[in-house]
Motif scaffolding. Structure first.
Motif, PDB file in Angstrom:
ATOM      1  N   GLN A 192      -4.607  -7.773 -13.586  1.00  0.00           N
ATOM      2  CA  GLN A 192      -5.382  -7.585 -12.374  1.00  0.00           C
ATOM      3  C   GLN A 192      -4.479  -6.886 -11.177  1.00  0.00           C
ATOM      4  N   GLN A 193      -3.308  -7.616 -11.018  1.00  0.00           N
ATOM      5  CA  GLN A 193      -2.406  -6.926  -9.999  1.00  0.00           C
ATOM      6  C   GLN A 193      -1.888  -5.651 -10.227  1.00  0.00           C
ATOM      7  N   ALA A 194      -1.855  -5.152 -11.469  1.00  0.00           N
ATOM      8  CA  ALA A 194      -1.169  -4.045 -11.959  1.00  0.00           C
ATOM      9  C   ALA A 194      -2.399  -2.901 -11.691  1.00  0.00           C
ATOM     10  N   ASP A 195      -3.642  -3.300 -12.096  1.00  0.00           N
ATOM     11  CA  ASP A 195      -4.689  -2.556 -11.800  1.00  0.00           C
ATOM     12  C   ASP A 195      -5.283  -2.208 -10.246  1.00  0.00           C
ATOM     13  N   THR A 196      -4.856  -3.413  -9.382  1.00  0.00           N
ATOM     14  CA  THR A 196      -5.132  -3.187  -8.136  1.00  0.00           C
ATOM     15  C   THR A 196      -4.136  -2.435  -7.368  1.00  0.00           C
ATOM     16  N   LEU A 197      -3.015  -2.472  -7.853  1.00  0.00           N
ATOM     17  CA  LEU A 197      -1.908  -1.738  -7.265  1.00  0.00           C
ATOM     18  C   LEU A 197      -2.254  -0.167  -7.501  1.00  0.00           C
ATOM     19  N   THR A 198      -2.465   0.106  -8.715  1.00  0.00           N
ATOM     20  CA  THR A 198      -2.808   1.583  -9.010  1.00  0.00           C
ATOM     21  C   THR A 198      -4.048   1.886  -8.272  1.00  0.00           C
ATOM     22  N   TYR A 223      -2.762   2.468  -4.612  1.00  0.00           N
ATOM     23  CA  TYR A 223      -1.820   3.558  -4.384  1.00  0.00           C
ATOM     24  C   TYR A 223      -2.781   4.790  -4.473  1.00  0.00           C
ATOM     25  N   LYS A 224      -3.925   4.766  -5.206  1.00  0.00           N
ATOM     26  CA  LYS A 224      -4.804   5.980  -5.281  1.00  0.00           C
ATOM     27  C   LYS A 224      -5.456   6.247  -3.948  1.00  0.00           C
ATOM     28  N   LYS A 225      -6.086   5.018  -3.400  1.00  0.00           N
ATOM     29  CA  LYS A 225      -6.574   5.022  -2.026  1.00  0.00           C
ATOM     30  C   LYS A 225      -5.511   5.580  -0.757  1.00  0.00           C
ATOM     31  N   GLU A 226      -4.255   5.031  -1.044  1.00  0.00           N
ATOM     32  CA  GLU A 226      -3.409   5.162  -0.101  1.00  0.00           C
ATOM     33  C   GLU A 226      -2.983   6.812  -0.193  1.00  0.00           C
ATOM     34  N   LEU A 249       6.048   5.233  -1.490  1.00  0.00           N
ATOM     35  CA  LEU A 249       4.825   5.327  -0.395  1.00  0.00           C
ATOM     36  C   LEU A 249       4.288   3.847  -0.488  1.00  0.00           C
ATOM     37  N   LEU A 250       4.694   2.776  -1.317  1.00  0.00           N
ATOM     38  CA  LEU A 250       4.060   1.341  -1.394  1.00  0.00           C
ATOM     39  C   LEU A 250       4.950   0.573  -0.365  1.00  0.00           C
ATOM     40  N   ARG A 251       6.157   1.241   0.010  1.00  0.00           N
ATOM     41  CA  ARG A 251       6.870   0.391   0.990  1.00  0.00           C
ATOM     42  C   ARG A 251       6.254  -0.037   2.340  1.00  0.00           C
TER      43      ARG A 251
END
Length: 158
Positions: A138-144, A147-150, A38-40
Motif C-alpha cells: 500500500q505504501q509503494a502504491d501510495t508513493l507512486t 509522486y504523480k500528483k506532485e 522531488l520527494l525530499r
C-alpha cells in the motif's frame, strides 16, 4: 527478478503472492519515480494512507519512505547483508545463553510439544509477514500516486 504468478482465489493469501504484489508495487514505484529527489521534504502528514501505515517512531519525508521501500525490496531479493547477519547472530547468542535450561533432557513428548510450538510460531510469523507486506505494498502504491500528483501526471485518484 521474481516471476509473476497467476493468482487463483485459493492462493490469494499465499506468502508468494504477497511478496509478488509488494515487489511489483515497488518496481512500479521505481519505474514511475524518475526524479526521486522531488520527494525530499514532502511531508508525510499530507497523505492519510501513509499516515495510517506509519508507526509513532517514523519520521521523515516521502523520499525516506521511497528509500526504505527500495531497501526492503533489495533485502527480499538478495537477502540480508553480512553485517546484519552478524548482528542477528550476536543477538541470538546473547538471548540463548541467558535462557539455557539444564532442568530436563529432551524426550519424545518434549519434541512433539516443540514441533507443535514451531508450527504455531511459524503461523504467527507468516500472518505477521503477510500483514507487513500488505502495508508495504500500500505504501509503494501510495508513493507512486503521490509522486504523480506532485509532478502533475495522471489523474488525482490514480
Amino acid at each position: 527478478m521474481m516471476m509473476q504468478l497467476l493468482e487463483t482465489p485459493n492462493q490469494k493469501n499465499s506468502l508468494f503472492n504477497a511478496m509478488n504484489r509488494f515487489l511489483g508495487a515497488v518496481n512500479n514505484m521505481d519505474q514511475t519515480i524518475m526524479v526521486p529527489s522531488l520527494l525530499r521534504d514532502v511531508p508525510l502528514e499530507e497523505d492519510k494512507e501513509i499516515n495510517s501505515l506509519k508507526s509513532d517512531e517514523d519520521e521523515g519525508d516521502m523520499y525516506s519512505y521511497y528509500q526504505l521501500l527500495k531497501s526492503i525490496r533489495r533485502d527480499m531479493e538478495w537477502g540480508i547483508n553480512a553485517a546484519d547477519e552478524r548482528r542477528l547472530e550476536f543477538t541470538r547468542m546473547n538471548s540463548s545463553t541467558s535462557s539455557i535450561s539444564f532442568a530436563s533432557l529432551s524426550s519424545e513428548e518434549d519434541e512433539e510439544e516443540e514441533d507443535e510450538d514451531l508450527e504455531k510460531r511459524f503461523q504467527f510469523h507468516l500472518t505477521g509477514l503477510q500483514g507487513v507486506l500488505s502495508k508495504l505494498t500500500q505504501q509503494a502504491d501510495t508513493l507512486t500516486r503521490r509522486y504523480k500528483k506532485e509532478i502533475g501526471i495522471g489523474g488525482w485518484g490514480q
